[in-house]
Scaffold this active site. Structure first.
Site, short mmCIF file in Angstrom:
data_model
loop_
_atom_site.label_atom_id
_atom_site.label_comp_id
_atom_site.label_asym_id
_atom_site.label_seq_id
_atom_site.Cartn_x
_atom_site.Cartn_y
_atom_site.Cartn_z
CG ASP A 134 -51.94 11.06 32.13
OD1 ASP A 134 -52.68 11.74 31.36
OD2 ASP A 134 -51.68 11.43 33.29
CE1 TYR B 57 -47.95 10.65 30.74
CE2 TYR B 57 -47.03 9.21 32.42
CZ TYR B 57 -47.62 10.41 32.06
OH TYR B 57 -47.87 11.37 33.01
CB CYS C 272 -65.21 20.87 24.53
SG CYS C 272 -65.33 19.15 25.08
CD GLU D 105 -44.95 11.64 35.18
OE1 GLU D 105 -45.78 10.74 34.92
OE2 GLU D 105 -45.28 12.83 35.28
CD1 TRP E 158 -44.68 15.89 40.55
CD2 TRP E 158 -45.01 14.65 42.38
NE1 TRP E 158 -45.98 15.53 40.55
CE2 TRP E 158 -46.23 14.76 41.67
CE3 TRP E 158 -44.98 13.90 43.56
CZ2 TRP E 158 -47.41 14.14 42.09
CZ3 TRP E 158 -46.15 13.31 44.00
CH2 TRP E 158 -47.35 13.43 43.28
CD GLN F 45 -51.87 0.68 36.52
OE1 GLN F 45 -52.98 0.63 37.04
NE2 GLN F 45 -51.69 0.65 35.23
CB CYS G 227 -61.52 17.25 31.58
SG CYS G 227 -62.37 16.48 30.19
CE1 TYR H 88 -51.03 -2.80 38.88
CE2 TYR H 88 -51.42 -1.28 40.69
CZ TYR H 88 -51.90 -2.07 39.68
OH TYR H 88 -53.25 -2.15 39.46
#
Length: 381
Positions: A149, A131, A217, A48, A31, A53, A201, A93
């Protein structure tokens, strides 16, 4: 917010460092527009919605197939909702798919086929929350919006050592993220933040040695990266129980019905079943069998089908039976040929229930054939 130990680079320096890292390390995703090219709002929006989920790995093949079937927002708006639900089957979902279709129709019928290019306009669309609106605004339209997110929450919480647990810390995390967004290349910055959280991360075993922000950090300096973000204690997950009744015709067709359009798994296919009730322990098979929607020679398949939803766990006892010779499907039910079951709009839990029942019935058939008894009788009780 605790001090991370040592001065941190200014926001502009952090953004520049992250964009340089992104230029060298960006993920190739179906995408995403190639470097330097403008992103297609339709692709950004579709991705998106799918990624809500759903992991990137799981979403990619669905995205490719969905885009082939519905190449633009007009094609999606013109499709029947049943076809959209069928293409979505397996992603879970399912309200996302209904909202996706409704949103496409709003864009085509009310907005001339063009996506809004403002945060407020995007948030007014069905199924588009803060979001998703921020992600589309930044990536597709170049607006300086922070798309926060779970990955971004983790990065920000660790970098600034945000001690307040989520979800209470969300407004502070969002404000910290927004302060970092550069005016130049905000879309790339949004995707860089997502990539940093997804590949470096990470929740467990973060690769701090590869992180462009490690010098400032706070969690890295303290060595407690995996304790961030702080989270409020989880509530116990309720357990629900129910039954699925898999009726099979002599030619292998399976009886299915469509769930009500609203609510959990709305508009999806399923074998007839009982209500799902919360209980401390599994009910007896006899109690579940009393909820059979029509008489047949039902038998409980060994074991059970288990599925985890967002707010509860479900255990289904699967009953299976050959269709009686004179059986007439009740209103709202249909026979689905075995060859087209894979294309039916069955959510994963119902696909597992049908497969479990068919496997049980197939074993019975083979056992009786070996015993020389022929086919299982289809007579109703």
């Amino acid at each position: 917010m605790a001090d991370g130990g040592g001065a941190r680079p200014a926001e502009a320096e952090l953004a520049a460092a992250l964009l340089a890292w992104y230029d060298a390390s960006r993920r190739a995703l179906p995408w995403r527009a190639p470097p330097g090219e403008r992103s297609d709002p339709y692709r950004v929006w579709l991705s998106e919605i799918m990624l809500q989920q759903t992991t990137v790995t799981a979403a990619q093949p669905y995205f490719i197939r969905f885009l082939k079937r519905f190449p633009d927002v007009r094609a999606l708006a013109a499709a029947p909702v049943e076809g959209v639900m069928q293409a979505w089957a397996g992603l879970g979902y399912y309200s996302r798919a209904r909202n996706l279709h409704a949103c496409a129709r709003v864009i085509v019928n009310e907005l001339g086929g063009r996506f809004p290019d403002t945060i407020a306009g995007l948030e007014a669309l069905p199924g588009v929350g803060p979001y998703t609106a921020a992600a589309i605004a930044a990536i597709a339209f170049g607006l300086p919006a922070a798309a926060v997110d779970g990955n971004v929450e983790r990065v920000i919480s660790r970098y600034y050592r945000v001690e307040e647990p989520l979800p209470g810390a969300k407004p502070r995390v969002r404000a910290l993220a927004q302060a970092l967004v550069p005016q130049r290349r905000p879309g790339d910055f949004a995707q860089a933040m997502m990539d940093l959280g997804a590949t470096v991360c990470t929740p467990r075993g973060p690769s701090c040695g590869l992180c462009p922000w490690r010098a400032g950090c706070g969690a890295h300096a303290a060595g407690d990266m995996e304790t961030f973000p702080r989270k409020a204690p989880k509530k116990a997950v309720p357990q629900r129980y129910g039954a699925a009744f898999v009726l099979v015709r002599d030619d292998g067709a399976v009886l299915l019905r469509v769930r009500p359009p609203r609510g959990l798994l709305g508009g999806m296919d399923e074998p007839p079943g009982s209500d799902w009730r919360e209980a401390p322990a599994p009910p007896e098979a006899a109690a579940l069998l009393a909820e059979a929607p029509f008489p047949a020679r039902w038998r409980a398949a060994p074991g059970a089908v288990r599925h985890v939803f967002t707010h509860f766990r479900l255990t289904l006892t699967v009953f299976v039976a050959p269709a009686p010779p004179d059986f007439v499907p009740p209103p709202g039910c249909r026979w689905e040929p075995r060859r087209s079951l894979a294309a039916a709009a069955l959510p994963n839990v119902m696909r597992k229930a049908v497969a479990h029942g068919l496997d049980c019935l197939s074993r019975d058939w083979r056992r009786l054939e070996r015993a020389g008894a022929g086919k299982i009788s289809g007579a109703g009780e």
